[in-house]
Design a protein around this motif. Structure first.
Motif, mmCIF file in Angstrom:
data_model
loop_
_atom_site.group_PDB
_atom_site.id
_atom_site.type_symbol
_atom_site.label_atom_id
_atom_site.label_comp_id
_atom_site.label_asym_id
_atom_site.label_seq_id
_atom_site.Cartn_x
_atom_site.Cartn_y
_atom_site.Cartn_z
ATOM 1 N N ARG A 117 0.867 -1.182 0.000
ATOM 2 C CA ARG A 117 0.000 0.000 0.000
ATOM 3 C C ARG A 117 0.908 1.237 0.000
ATOM 4 O O ARG A 117 1.215 1.790 1.051
ATOM 5 N N PRO A 118 1.344 1.684 -1.175
ATOM 6 C CA PRO A 118 2.411 2.687 -1.262
ATOM 7 C C PRO A 118 2.070 4.070 -0.738
ATOM 8 O O PRO A 118 2.978 4.826 -0.391
ATOM 9 N N ASP A 119 0.792 4.432 -0.655
ATOM 10 C CA ASP A 119 0.479 5.778 -0.164
ATOM 11 C C ASP A 119 -0.452 5.761 1.050
ATOM 12 O O ASP A 119 -1.239 6.677 1.274
ATOM 13 N N GLU A 120 -0.319 4.723 1.868
ATOM 14 C CA GLU A 120 -1.123 4.630 3.090
ATOM 15 C C GLU A 120 -0.579 5.572 4.167
ATOM 16 O O GLU A 120 0.626 5.717 4.336
ATOM 17 N N CYS A 121 -1.477 6.213 4.894
ATOM 18 C CA CYS A 121 -1.099 7.137 5.969
ATOM 19 C C CYS A 121 -0.450 6.375 7.126
ATOM 20 O O CYS A 121 -0.847 5.249 7.455
ATOM 21 N N CYS A 122 0.548 7.003 7.758
ATOM 22 C CA CYS A 122 1.228 6.371 8.891
ATOM 23 C C CYS A 122 0.497 6.598 10.210
ATOM 24 O O CYS A 122 0.819 5.995 11.228
ATOM 25 N N GLY A 123 -0.480 7.525 10.207
ATOM 26 C CA GLY A 123 -1.266 7.755 11.420
ATOM 27 C C GLY A 123 -0.767 8.865 12.317
ATOM 28 O O GLY A 123 -1.376 9.137 13.352
#
Length: 263
Positions: free
Chosen positions: A172-178
């Motif tokens: 998931r290359p552009d998933e938010c880190c939170g």
């Protein structure tokens, strides 16, 4: 061309190596970069918490520090986006607008202004690239995968110029880190779970290092990696792009340093 180097407060206090690498990289590329010593926080934490009306002092100081430069460059997408969208000047909006038009995140400046096509850098490691949300969705540093559009990434474009570096492929290359600034305090449990998921993607795909154009995201993931006692390290993209071939084989890390930012 004169460039004012804008260093966010958390980088100044916790990750000075990222600031030093940014300055050295710009000067290596022939840029007359200057660090205004009176700079402080840009006001983003207050604005994110609903107190933008209290940030005028930060705005005024920022304008005083950077109005004279041709360009303003920072190794932080989130802080750059805040200035681009929220900088205001009492009684002189034209001056604020001028600054908003000439501030750039580091990788954006290298690709769009300097148009860098070659770097004398070497980093022989497996690296995972984290696309930070402010950079990707605010500054448009990279294409969003949910769009049916041609993919691009300014940070990845630069990393591909680094000798020996192996970019891993993420699920998931552009998933938010939170991280999300104050979100990680207001919604700690959600923030941590998102961070663990983001870190796990890098671990599963064999990363030795996680890099990004935002040290804040890396700081969040570094905390999770340390608690998991992982050997994987975080490193700001400027440190990789500035990695000299002669010393790249030695272990590089983005841990705290007492080395001063000499300008």
């Amino acid at each position: 061309m004169t460039v004012g180097l804008f260093i966010p407060c958390y980088i100044d206090q916790f990750y000075p190596n990222a600031a030093i690498a940014t300055l050295k990289l710009l000067r290596k590329l022939g840029v007359d970069a200057v660090y205004p010593t009176r700079q402080t926080c840009c006001g983003q934490p207050m604005a994110n918490s609903g107190f933008e009306h209290l940030t005028q002092g930060c705005n005024d100081l920022f304008i005083d520090n950077f109005a004279e430069f041709d360009y303003i460059v920072s190794p932080s997408g989130s802080c750059v986006l805040h200035i681009k969208d929220h900088l205001h000047a009492q009684g002189n909006e034209d001056k604020a607008l001028g600054i908003r038009k000439k501030i750039y995140e580091l990788t954006e400046f290298l690709t769009d202004v300097l148009k860098v096509e070659k770097l004398n850098a070497s980093f022989p490691h497996k690296v995972g690239m984290h696309q930070s949300c402010h950079g990707q969705r605010g500054l448009m540093l990279a294409q969003m995968t949910e769009l049916v559009a041609k993919p691009y990434s300014k940070p990845l474009q630069l990393l591909q110029m680094v000798d020996g570096l192996e970019l891993i492929t993420l699920n998931r290359p552009d998933e938010c880190c939170g991280f999300g600034g104050t979100f990680c305090l207001a919604e700690e449990a959600v923030s941590v779970k998102m961070g663990k998921d983001r870190v796990e993607d890098h671990l599963l795909n064999g990363a030795e290092y996680i890099t990004a154009a935002d040290m804040s995201c890396l700081m969040h993931m570094e905390g999770i990696l340390r608690r998991q006692k992982s050997k994987v390290k975080v490193i700001h993209i400027a440190e990789i792009l500035n990695a000299e071939p002669a010393i790249a084989a030695t272990e590089t890390t983005a841990v705290n340093s007492n080395e001063p930012l000499n300008v």
